[in-house]
Scaffold this motif. Structure first.
Motif: not given
Length: 607
Positions: A47-69
């Motif tokens: 949105d706004g050429g990426g200036r206002r908002r960028i959203g990326i969604t994937d169906d990959g492996g994801g991260m655990t609680h520890g990895d996210l930290a």
């Protein structure tokens, strides 16, 4: 001023300036993370050429609680094995993308690993992390970036319009989608209608499908498959026939181990391979994929990871040139007139009869111009009597071209690719008949390519003849340039240019190619030195020799305006069929135009 340690937030913003240049940089880093996570589908919204908002969604492996930290801390990554920078098998590896984005924007991450009971979310704003909270997400990772560069307002001034930034994002996604045809991509935003590239089947067919979806039907229709392999390096992909060109080099897409790159070595090799096929102001369209052992290529050259360095650059360049030339020679009969319908569209009626509708139920038979009387019937003799004077009406006057129709050609000639010569018009063009159409050949352009290919074959077989200079010419350079020239002395000698060292800052030219005649050795060597400094290759000397050969071919071939006998015309057609690259002359122009019988019938409304 005393030396002091910069605060961590300032350090992060400085580092972010190298990684996050514009919204397209954010999209590139996040989509590469999704690909590395094993995603089979990636959705991008801006949105706004990426200036206002960028959203990326994937169906990959994801991260655990520890990895996210850890993921939003600087230099935290899961993609390096044993801290070995020579074994990079992923697109990302530095661990700088997420912390850099979080330092200059508002970053939100929601992710779920298969081993976790639910998803987790984390927010980073201006480099400050929030607590990790439970969240709802079925699979993979969703990353939201908003208010880009709000923490560095000066960077906002350098951004272009929303439409321009959106186009830069689109180009980034296009390149990543070309690199991974097995992954489905969707790109949407307020600046554009949603675009979806479905996952393609594995193999060359699936890759061509994805390339055709992105580069257009023109590329799919003119694409030539290329492939070469040697010493563990593979070059494959598709190159457009010389009939499809661009005004700049932006249509050249290059990938190394799945990574989109802009490499001068590869660009120079593409230019050299197409040198004999295109006019000087046109550029080819190619998509080439180089695969090699990670230890043979250095991807850690620039923070943007768009530049690479090869351990054996000469091998890579030689493979690219060989693959392209082999593919172009194999499909050398294609011309601009045969692939894009331009010849057919050029045929239009020179006039159209006017027609004025009459009001009401007008009957033409009631018009005075058409008096009512029975229509005559003709038997065979009467029809012949009328036909002879009618035919004579077409025989009055002299033709505007030299038209000589030959006897009915044999069936084997009609089945040949270029058919049987039937006539010559304007003493310049040969008209031949095939089983399902007709072909018009430019006799000078066709013979020019034939002579040129003979000269090239002779040079390759017998080598470039040299002429020894009575007094060697001394050319002065700086020491670094002298070293570069002397390192390539053996390669230059194969093209007939013999040089020796003449002290630390000069080179002695002892022999020059005889094809160049009385050459300006100093000017030639300076051109070579400048080109090597930019492209690390000796292409200008090869080009000069080929230019001389092309000039000799041009002056030694059949000229326009020369009347040819039927056997000469057929001999020229047979030589074209046996000559590589005969679809274009040395200057990139088509040598013949082909019209199918079905197309001709459409022009006359017969089908």
């Amino acid at each position: 001023m005393p030396v002091r340690q910069l605060p961590e937030q300032v350090v992060n913003r400085i580092a972010a300036g190298e990684v996050v240049e514009r919204p397209a940089s954010v999209v590139k880093e996040l989509v590469e993370n999704a690909i590395d996570a094993g995603a089979s589908r990636v959705d991008i919204f801006t949105d706004g050429g990426g200036r206002r908002r960028i959203g990326i969604t994937d169906d990959g492996g994801g991260m655990t609680h520890g990895d996210l930290a850890l993921a939003v801390d600087r230099h935290a990554t899961s993609k390096l094995d044993d801290e070995d920078l020579l074994q990079i098998r992923t697109l990302g590896f530095r661990g700088e993308a997420l912390p850099s984005i979080g330092a200059v924007a508002k970053l939100g991450i929601t992710t779920r690993h298969a081993s976790e009971p639910h998803a987790w979310s984390l927010a980073v704003e201006g480099g400050e992390k929030s607590a990790i909270m439970p969240a709802a997400l079925s699979q993979g990772t969703r990353v939201e970036v908003s208010d880009l560069f709000y923490a560095t307002p000066a960077r906002l001034k350098f951004l272009k319009t929303d439409r321009t930034e959106a186009e830069a994002i689109r180009e980034v996604v296009r390149r990543l989608a070309m690199a991974r045809p097995d992954i489905a991509f969707t790109l949407a935003g307020e600046e554009r209608a949603p675009v979806t590239w479905a996952a393609a089947l594995p193999g060359a067919a699936g890759r061509l499908t994805r390339l055709g979806d992105i580069l257009g039907a023109d590329f799919r229709g003119s694409a030539i498959e290329v492939r070469a392999e040697r010493e563990g390096v593979t070059v494959e992909g598709f190159a457009a026939a010389p009939s499809l060109t661009r005004a700049n080099a932006l249509g050249q897409y290059l990938f190394v181990n799945g990574r989109p790159v802009r490499d001068k070595l590869i660009l120079g090799a593409v230019r050299g391979a197409y040198a004999d096929y295109l006019p000087r102001d046109r550029h080819p369209v190619v998509a080439l994929f180089v695969t090699t052992d990670p230890q043979e290529v250095d991807a850690n050259v620039h923070p943007a990871k768009t530049e690479v360095r090869f351990r054996n650059a000469g091998l890579v360049r030689a493979l690219i040139v060989h693959a392209l030339k082999d593919g172009l020679a194999r499909e050398g009969k294609r011309t601009a007139a045969n692939t894009d319908g331009s010849a057919l569209s050029a045929f239009r009626p020179s006039f159209a009869p006017s027609f004025t509708p009459r009001p009401g139920n007008w009957d033409w038979r009631a018009s005075p111009a058409y008096p009512a009387r029975p229509m005559p019937s003709f038997d065979g003799a009467a029809a012949q009597a009328f036909a002879e004077p009618g035919q004579a009406a077409f025989d009055v006057g002299t033709p505007t071209a030299d038209v000589r129709f030959e006897v009915q050609p044999s069936a084997d000639l009609l089945d040949r690719p270029l058919g049987a010569a039937r006539t010559q018009i304007h003493e310049t063009y040969i008209v031949s008949q095939t089983r399902d159409g007709l072909i018009v050949v430019d006799q000078h352009a066709a013979h020019e390519r034939i002579v040129y290919e003979r000269l090239k074959a002779s040079l390759a077989k017998n080598g470039v003849q040299r002429q020894i200079l009575l007094i060697p010419e001394i050319v002065e350079f700086d020491e670094a340039t002298v070293e570069k020239l002397l390192d390539r002395a053996e390669e230059l000698a194969t093209f007939g240019l013999a040089i020796d060292s003449f002290g630390p800052g000069a080179v002695a030219v002892r022999e020059t190619p005889s094809l160049l005649g009385k050459a300006n050795a100093a000017g030639l060597l300076r051109d070579l030195a400048e080109h090597m400094a930019e492209w690390d290759e000796a292409l200008p000397l090869e080009r000069r020799l080929m230019h001389v050969a092309a000039t000799m071919a041009c002056h030694g071939s059949v000229r326009a305006g020369r009347r040819l006998k039927p056997e000469e015309m057929n001999a020229l057609l047979r030589e074209m069929e046996d000559t590589p690259n005969s679809g274009q002359c040395n200057h990139g122009r088509p040598t013949y135009v082909e019209l199918k019988l079905s197309d001709i019938e459409k022009l006359f409304g017969r089908r």
